[in-house]
Structure formats: C-alpha cells, structure tokens
Design an enzyme around this catalytic site. Sequence first.
Site, PDB file in Angstrom:
ATOM      1  N   GLY A  40       0.821  -1.217   0.000  1.00 19.37           N
ATOM      2  CA  GLY A  40       0.000   0.000   0.000  1.00 19.37           C
ATOM      3  C   GLY A  40       0.854   1.266   0.000  1.00 19.37           C
ATOM      4  N   GLY A  41       1.932   1.241   0.790  1.00 23.02           N
ATOM      5  CA  GLY A  41       2.833   2.399   0.819  1.00 23.02           C
ATOM      6  C   GLY A  41       2.155   3.655   1.332  1.00 23.02           C
ATOM      7  N   CYS A  43       0.667   5.966  -0.338  1.00 20.49           N
ATOM      8  CA  CYS A  43      -0.600   6.260  -1.025  1.00 20.49           C
ATOM      9  C   CYS A  43      -1.787   5.664  -0.277  1.00 20.49           C
ATOM     10  CB  CYS A  43      -0.525   5.708  -2.441  1.00 20.49           C
ATOM     11  SG  CYS A  43      -2.027   5.922  -3.384  1.00 20.49           S
ATOM     12  N   GLY A 181       2.328  26.032   3.934  1.00 19.80           N
ATOM     13  CA  GLY A 181       2.483  25.469   2.599  1.00 19.80           C
ATOM     14  C   GLY A 181       1.160  25.468   1.859  1.00 19.80           C
ATOM     15  N   GLU A 204       1.727  30.756   2.609  1.00 21.37           N
ATOM     16  CA  GLU A 204       2.474  30.274   1.444  1.00 21.37           C
ATOM     17  C   GLU A 204       3.606  31.268   1.151  1.00 21.37           C
ATOM     18  OE1 GLU A 204       2.882  27.752  -0.765  1.00 21.37           O
ATOM     19  OE2 GLU A 204       4.207  29.110  -1.859  1.00 21.37           O
ATOM     20  N   ALA A 321       1.237   9.001  -7.515  1.00 20.18           N
ATOM     21  CA  ALA A 321       1.059   7.552  -7.569  1.00 20.18           C
ATOM     22  C   ALA A 321       0.951   7.038  -9.007  1.00 20.18           C
ATOM     23  CB  ALA A 321      -0.182   7.162  -6.770  1.00 20.18           C
ATOM     24  N   HIS A 445     -24.843  14.366 -22.831  1.00  9.79           N
ATOM     25  CA  HIS A 445     -25.507  15.550 -22.281  1.00  9.79           C
ATOM     26  C   HIS A 445     -26.510  15.131 -21.203  1.00  9.79           C
ATOM     27  CE1 HIS A 445     -27.279  19.549 -22.164  1.00  9.79           C
ATOM     28  NE2 HIS A 445     -28.477  18.977 -22.226  1.00  9.79           N
TER      29      HIS A 445
HETATM   30  P1  FAD Z   1       5.480   5.061  -1.430  1.00 12.29           P
HETATM   31  O1  FAD Z   1       4.023   5.041  -1.600  1.00 12.29           O
HETATM   32  O2  FAD Z   1       6.106   6.167  -0.674  1.00 12.29           O
HETATM   33  O3  FAD Z   1       5.867   3.671  -0.785  1.00 12.29           O
HETATM   34  C1  FAD Z   1       7.178   3.351  -0.454  1.00 12.29           C
HETATM   35  C2  FAD Z   1       7.147   2.201   0.525  1.00 12.29           C
HETATM   36  O4  FAD Z   1       8.483   1.739   0.711  1.00 12.29           O
HETATM   37  C3  FAD Z   1       6.629   2.581   1.904  1.00 12.29           C
HETATM   38  O5  FAD Z   1       5.692   1.633   2.345  1.00 12.29           O
HETATM   39  C4  FAD Z   1       7.887   2.555   2.771  1.00 12.29           C
HETATM   40  O6  FAD Z   1       7.616   2.227   4.114  1.00 12.29           O
HETATM   41  C5  FAD Z   1       8.664   1.456   2.075  1.00 12.29           C
HETATM   42  N1  FAD Z   1      10.105   1.487   2.360  1.00 12.29           N
HETATM   43  C6  FAD Z   1      10.941   2.558   2.356  1.00 12.29           C
HETATM   44  N2  FAD Z   1      12.190   2.162   2.615  1.00 12.29           N
HETATM   45  C7  FAD Z   1      12.151   0.823   2.786  1.00 12.29           C
HETATM   46  C8  FAD Z   1      13.121  -0.171   3.083  1.00 12.29           C
HETATM   47  N3  FAD Z   1      14.414   0.139   3.237  1.00 12.29           N
HETATM   48  N4  FAD Z   1      12.728  -1.447   3.191  1.00 12.29           N
HETATM   49  C9  FAD Z   1      11.422  -1.801   3.037  1.00 12.29           C
HETATM   50  N5  FAD Z   1      10.470  -0.910   2.743  1.00 12.29           N
HETATM   51  C10 FAD Z   1      10.825   0.381   2.622  1.00 12.29           C
HETATM   52  N6  FAD Z   1      -0.526  11.002  -5.268  1.00 12.29           N
HETATM   53  C11 FAD Z   1      -1.463  10.950  -6.232  1.00 12.29           C
HETATM   54  O7  FAD Z   1      -1.154  10.537  -7.356  1.00 12.29           O
HETATM   55  N7  FAD Z   1      -2.746  11.359  -5.992  1.00 12.29           N
HETATM   56  C12 FAD Z   1      -3.133  11.836  -4.788  1.00 12.29           C
HETATM   57  O8  FAD Z   1      -4.299  12.189  -4.596  1.00 12.29           O
HETATM   58  C13 FAD Z   1      -2.173  11.893  -3.756  1.00 12.29           C
HETATM   59  N8  FAD Z   1      -2.512  12.341  -2.520  1.00 12.29           N
HETATM   60  C14 FAD Z   1      -1.585  12.353  -1.542  1.00 12.29           C
HETATM   61  C15 FAD Z   1      -1.962  12.823  -0.285  1.00 12.29           C
HETATM   62  C16 FAD Z   1      -1.039  12.859   0.737  1.00 12.29           C
HETATM   63  C17 FAD Z   1      -1.462  13.353   2.096  1.00 12.29           C
HETATM   64  C18 FAD Z   1       0.294  12.395   0.509  1.00 12.29           C
HETATM   65  C19 FAD Z   1       1.302  12.397   1.616  1.00 12.29           C
HETATM   66  C20 FAD Z   1       0.674  11.919  -0.735  1.00 12.29           C
HETATM   67  C21 FAD Z   1      -0.253  11.902  -1.777  1.00 12.29           C
HETATM   68  N9  FAD Z   1       0.093  11.470  -3.053  1.00 12.29           N
HETATM   69  C22 FAD Z   1      -0.850  11.449  -4.043  1.00 12.29           C
HETATM   70  C23 FAD Z   1       1.467  11.041  -3.384  1.00 12.29           C
HETATM   71  C24 FAD Z   1       1.548   9.504  -3.425  1.00 12.29           C
HETATM   72  O9  FAD Z   1       1.185   8.997  -2.169  1.00 12.29           O
HETATM   73  C25 FAD Z   1       2.961   9.082  -3.796  1.00 12.29           C
HETATM   74  O10 FAD Z   1       3.330   9.679  -5.015  1.00 12.29           O
HETATM   75  C26 FAD Z   1       3.038   7.568  -3.963  1.00 12.29           C
HETATM   76  O11 FAD Z   1       2.666   6.918  -2.784  1.00 12.29           O
HETATM   77  C27 FAD Z   1       4.463   7.157  -4.343  1.00 12.29           C
HETATM   78  O12 FAD Z   1       4.509   5.783  -4.494  1.00 12.29           O
HETATM   79  P2  FAD Z   1       5.877   4.991  -4.340  1.00 12.29           P
HETATM   80  O13 FAD Z   1       5.591   3.595  -4.769  1.00 12.29           O
HETATM   81  O14 FAD Z   1       6.977   5.703  -5.022  1.00 12.29           O
HETATM   82  O15 FAD Z   1       6.257   5.017  -2.805  1.00 12.29           O
END
Ligand code: FAD
Length: 475
Positions: A40-41, A43, A181, A204, A321, A445
């Site tokens: 899930g990360g 996102c 911000g 900002e 994402a 429409h």
């Molecule tokens: P991430 O989602 O950051 O996942 C990386 C994962 O790697 C995490 O689970 C982390 O714990 C894990 N990890 C890191 N280091 C290690 C390690 N050494 N070993 C094992 N695991 C590790 N994007 C959109 O497109 N639309 C949106 O509406 C949007 N809304 C957002 C709202 C908020 C509040 C935030 C904070 C972000 C939002 N984003 C949005 C951005 C989006 O969440 C990120 O762009 C996206 O999650 C990036 O995906 P990723 O796979 O690069 O990494």
Amino acid sequence: MTQPARVAVIGAGPGGYTAAFLAADLGLTVTLIDEAPDPGGVCLYRGCMPSKALLHVAKVLTEARESAEWGVTFAEPDIDLERLQSWKNTVVSTLTGGLGQLTRQRKIDYLEGRASLVDWHTAAVTMKDGTTRQVSFDHGILATGSRPARPAALASEHNRILDSTAALDVNRVPGRLLVVGGGYIGLELGSVYAALGTAVTVVEMTSTLLPGVDADLVRVLSRRFGAVAETVYLDTAVTQLTADDEGVSVRLEGPQVAREDQRFDEVLVAVGRVPNSEIAGLDGTSVEVDPRGFVRVDAQRRTAEPSLFAIGDLAGEPMLAHKAFHEARVAVETIAGHKVAFEPTVIPAVVFTDPEIAWCGLTEAQAKAEGTAVSIARFPWGASGRAVTLSRTDGMTKLVVEPETERVLGVGIVGTGAGELIAEGVVAIEMGATVEDLRACIHPHPTLSETLLESAESFLGLSTHVYKPKRLSSP
Ligand code: FAD
C-alpha cells in the site's frame, strides 16, 4: 538462508506493488519487501486514499450546509470523530487487505521488514520479528518512496506540530490550525479541517497558492477557499514556531501580515516531500543520487547499476502515484526483455480541493516561460447546463493549443469533478488530437465533459452556449 529470486522489489507502495504484480504475471519469481503488513505504501496508508476519504466527508458536509439554496435544510451536522476515524481506517484496511490477497494469489513472497542492500544482487531484510533474511536477485527494483519534508526552521517533535501523516488522524478538531504550505497536500488537508469546523489559516511563501499551476485556474479555487479559510497569507514565511501544552506560537513575516505573532492550536507543516534514498548499502553500488535525493534513472528506469531499477517518488518528480504505476510497468517489462521506455507525453495532476483543479500537458504559464507561442481557449462553467444543475458554476475548462496545427498541447480544468474530467485531456493529447477532433466527438448531455467539447468550439469561435458575435460573422 539465501532465497533465489529473479526480481526483488524494495518498497510496496503504488510503484512497488504494481511492479511485483506485473513481474509475477509475466512469470518471474518475485520477492516484495515492506515494513507494513500488506502492500500500500504512502498512497494507501497515509496519502492518497485516507485523504480522499476525508475529503469526501468534507464534500458531504459542505453540500449539506449549502443545500438551503435548493430548499432543503439539514440540522448542523453532529460529527462523531471516532466513527469518522474508524470509517477512514476501514477504507485503508479494505484496500491494503485487498492488495495483500492479490499478493498471495500471485504467489509473491512478501517479506514484512526493512531492506538494505548487501550488494547489487543481494538484499538483507530485517524482519518484523527481528530475524534477518537474505534475498538474492537478478534484478532489484527500488521503490522506497518519499516522506514529508521538515526544514530545520519548522522541525519539532511536539504533537501540536503535525505532518500530513499526523493530520490524517482526525481525532480532534483544533480551534485554529495554521497550514504551512499552499501546495496540494496543505490545501487538501486544510479543506478537510475547515469543513469540520476548524478556523484554517494558510501561509504560502510564494505569491500564489499552488505555485506552478495556471493563475486563472487557481483564481477560481482561491475565491472559494478564501471564503472557507480564516486567512490566506501569500509571500509570507513562518520564521518562528514554538509549541507548548496549550498551543503553538508562530511568527509570520510577509506584506499582508498585520499581526506578526499569532497563536494556533495546531500547525500542519506541508512544505513538500523528500525521497527515501538513504537505503542502507546503496552507497556500495554504482547507483547515482542527485542533489535533491532522487535516484538517477534512464528511460527504462534503470539506475547506473545495471541490475537495479528505481521507480516512483524515489525516481523524481512529479511525485504522484500514477507516475509510479506507469514507471513500474516500464521497469518490469524491460526486465522481461520487452523494448519499452517511460516516455509519456503528459502526466496529469489533480488537486482534490473544492473545487478541484486538474491539468495535463503544457500549461499557459510554462508556454509563457519557455517563449512557446500558444492559443488559449476557455469555456466558463456558467455556460454549462450541468454545472448549473449542480449549483457549481465556479469552474472553467481551458485548452492550450498549438496555433499552426491546432493540436491540443495542454488542458486545464477547475471545477467540481475536474479530477475525473482531465482523463479525456490525457487521451486527447496522447492521441495527438486537434481541437477539431475534440469538437467532432459527441459528448453525453448533460455532463461536465461537454465543457471540453465547448472549449474546443470556443477555440473555433463556435461555442453553442457562449455568444461571440465577431467570430460568428466569419466561421
Ligand atoms: P510510497 O508510496 O512512498 O511507498 C514506499 C514504501 O516503501 C513505503 O511503504 C515505505 O515504508 C517502504 N520502504 C521505504 N524504505 C524501505 C526499506 N528500506 N525497506 C522496506 N520498505 C521500505 N498522489 C497521487 O497521485 N494522488 C493523490 O491524490 C495523492 N494524494 C496524496 C496525499 C497525501 C497526504 C500524501 C502524503 C501523498 C499523496 N500522493 C498522491 C502522493 C503519493 O502517495 C505518492 O506519489 C506515492 O505513494 C508514491 O509511491 P511509491 O511507490 O513511489 O512510494
């Protein structure tokens, strides 16, 4: 114990789990590593999804408050924060649990732990139970994502100073909240708190909310957000921040600030994100990291170390994402021997505020900065029947067009549902559509999608619902 694996993916966010799933679908042996119990990360656990769940609640609250205009009056809402939290958490667990199930169905080896690199073909994983596992791989995909930035001047561990992760835990409604911000995360979360009843102030540093987004689109949002927020300070910096048990003392410096020293109940710091490139052992490889902390990659998302790929927030802007999803596909298909490259013409961006702002391709501001000649067509939503039925005429759809070819180079939309509508702009630009192509497509429409058709008509001076006498005389 060493496990043989063709592909090891470090990080199970949108980039990592998409890569792992596709690699498994293509018949590769996959290990996916993340500290969370399910993929899930950011996102799914603390970004896109929980914020959108809360924004949905904010939308319902706002509509209920504004419905008197349509002859329907609701009592002031009774907000049960515990149930709100639990609903948001259910959204997260449903989605992450679903990904966990898909991981098992694909027979991906999921390791719950933190990975470091032993060398360019081996990762060491410190498992949740404290044991260590080694994973050898032919190809590693680094997808460790990003975390909130905390500039030194705003750094504090006090629980009244929040980052986006803490702000998503809505277990209290502060009386006064300062959002530092005016980017998309600050405005989205600020909107949630404002709808819940908090007096929200936004600070900002630059001269506009959402720096980089076309000013005419931002203006529409600013008008409504300005009415919802207590104050918006532009060109303003937070120069001091001191939290105590009762609140936070803040010093603001900027031309619009009448009272420099102010008290807030809480402060949300939303000043950007930084990539997680401090992966232990990375410095023992040839992987290159740029001065901002992004891992340098080529068009296949391969790093300078041939066995290692990097995708998602770790691999550069825009940190979104859907960019991560797409890069994952390119990296895995490259590993599988396909001839592919990451070369999107456009990557859309959406700000899920009320109204939403979405854009893709060349913006008017970019064209101006680059000295690229463009023609602009705008269609105001006051002329959209659907917008009138929704009582949401605060919107605009605009096209950025190449004058000679009349090809659509950019699309910008502000208005309710802009995030859904922008997908048509993406397809149009990727397919090389001209304004005439857009105009030739029958749009259903009454929908807001007709604003794209009418902006194309408006470019040609032929918009049905906007009267332009000069152009009508010479079609
Ligand atoms: P991430 O989602 O950051 O996942 C990386 C994962 O790697 C995490 O689970 C982390 O714990 C894990 N990890 C890191 N280091 C290690 C390690 N050494 N070993 C094992 N695991 C590790 N994007 C959109 O497109 N639309 C949106 O509406 C949007 N809304 C957002 C709202 C908020 C509040 C935030 C904070 C972000 C939002 N984003 C949005 C951005 C989006 O969440 C990120 O762009 C996206 O999650 C990036 O995906 P990723 O796979 O690069 O990494």
